[in-house]
Design an enzyme around this catalytic site. Structure first.
Site, short mmCIF file in Angstrom:
data_model
loop_
_atom_site.label_atom_id
_atom_site.label_comp_id
_atom_site.label_asym_id
_atom_site.label_seq_id
_atom_site.Cartn_x
_atom_site.Cartn_y
_atom_site.Cartn_z
N GLY A 13 0.82 -1.20 0.00
CA GLY A 13 0.00 0.00 0.00
C GLY A 13 0.85 1.25 0.00
O GLY A 13 2.06 1.21 -0.27
N CYS A 14 0.23 2.37 0.31
CA CYS A 14 0.92 3.66 0.31
C CYS A 14 2.22 3.59 1.10
O CYS A 14 2.24 3.19 2.26
CB CYS A 14 0.00 4.73 0.91
N PHE A 15 3.31 3.97 0.44
CA PHE A 15 4.61 3.80 1.10
C PHE A 15 4.84 4.75 2.26
O PHE A 15 5.73 4.53 3.08
CB PHE A 15 5.77 3.84 0.11
N TRP A 16 4.05 5.80 2.39
CA TRP A 16 4.20 6.69 3.54
C TRP A 16 3.98 5.95 4.85
O TRP A 16 4.79 6.02 5.78
CB TRP A 16 3.22 7.85 3.44
N HIS A 209 -2.93 10.82 -1.18
CA HIS A 209 -1.91 11.78 -1.58
C HIS A 209 -1.74 11.78 -3.10
O HIS A 209 -2.11 10.87 -3.78
CB HIS A 209 -0.58 11.45 -0.90
#
Length: 209
Positions: A13-16, A209
């Site tokens: 998923g979102c790497f953040w 994002h």
């Protein structure tokens, strides 16, 4: 004396959010986020084609094993949702393990099978296990995003699962006879990273994002 290190490459998923949790795990020395698993050269956020958002983890195997990193990985994202994590949809957000050698491949396959057999998730584990290819580092604004912007977007959190040790021990014995190894990271309380960073259960907080 040079410290021996190893590297893991994961997508969930979102790497953040992935980076924010994994960077605080004891034994993790360095992380960077980027794009991998696809076929677009010189990938960027605006043009990464069929690459996954991924994280490269450099760790000290004397402190944490590759198996333990994978166990934590399966705890902080949902491996049963194809091409989706939380509000984020598409192949960029698929669950994947990119192995760097045959030993990592074997450990990844074993760990994924154990998670699947444990029925800790409502669906079948769909995590892709593929050889690592080129890793294109993401732009500076994506690196350590939640360290710089603590209230930024994330859909990742540590799941408090019901009695995973007992359930997985049964599955280990069933699958491997006397080859039982504890599923060490998935515990109902006292997760190791909490001692370093006070990790909390966060839900999706902002639009994508």
């Amino acid at each position: 004396m040079t410290r021996h290190t190893e590297t893991a490459i994961l997508a969930g998923g979102c790497f953040w959010g992935m980076q924010d949790l994994l960077r605080r795990y004891p034994g993790v020395l360095h992380t960077r986020v980027g794009y991998t698993g696809g076929d677009v050269p010189n990938a960027t956020y605006r043009n990464h084609g069929n690459h996954a958002e991924a994280i490269e983890i450099v760790f000290d195997p004397a402190v944490i094993s590759y198996r333990q990193i994978l166990e934590f990985f399966f705890q902080i994202h949902d491996p049963s949702t194809p091409n989706r994590q939380g509000n984020d949809l598409g192949p960029s957000y698929r669950s994947a393990i990119y192995y760097l050698n045959e030993q990592q491949r074997d450990i990844a396959e074993d760990t994924a099978a154990d998670v699947d057999a444990s029925h800790l998730w409502p669906g079948r584990v769909v995590t892709e296990i593929e050889p690592a290819g080129p890793f294109w580092e993401a732009e500076p604004e994506h690196q350590d995003y939640l360290e710089r912007i603590p209230n930024g977007y994330t859909c990742h959190f540590i799941r408090r699962m019901e009695a995973p040790q007992a359930r997985l021990k049964v599955e280990f014995v069933r699958r491997r006879g006397d080859r039982f190894r504890p599923f060490s990271a998935l515990t109902t309380g006292g997760n190791q990273p909490g001692a370093r960073g006070g990790l909390t259960n966060n839900t999706c907080q902002h639009p994508r994002h």
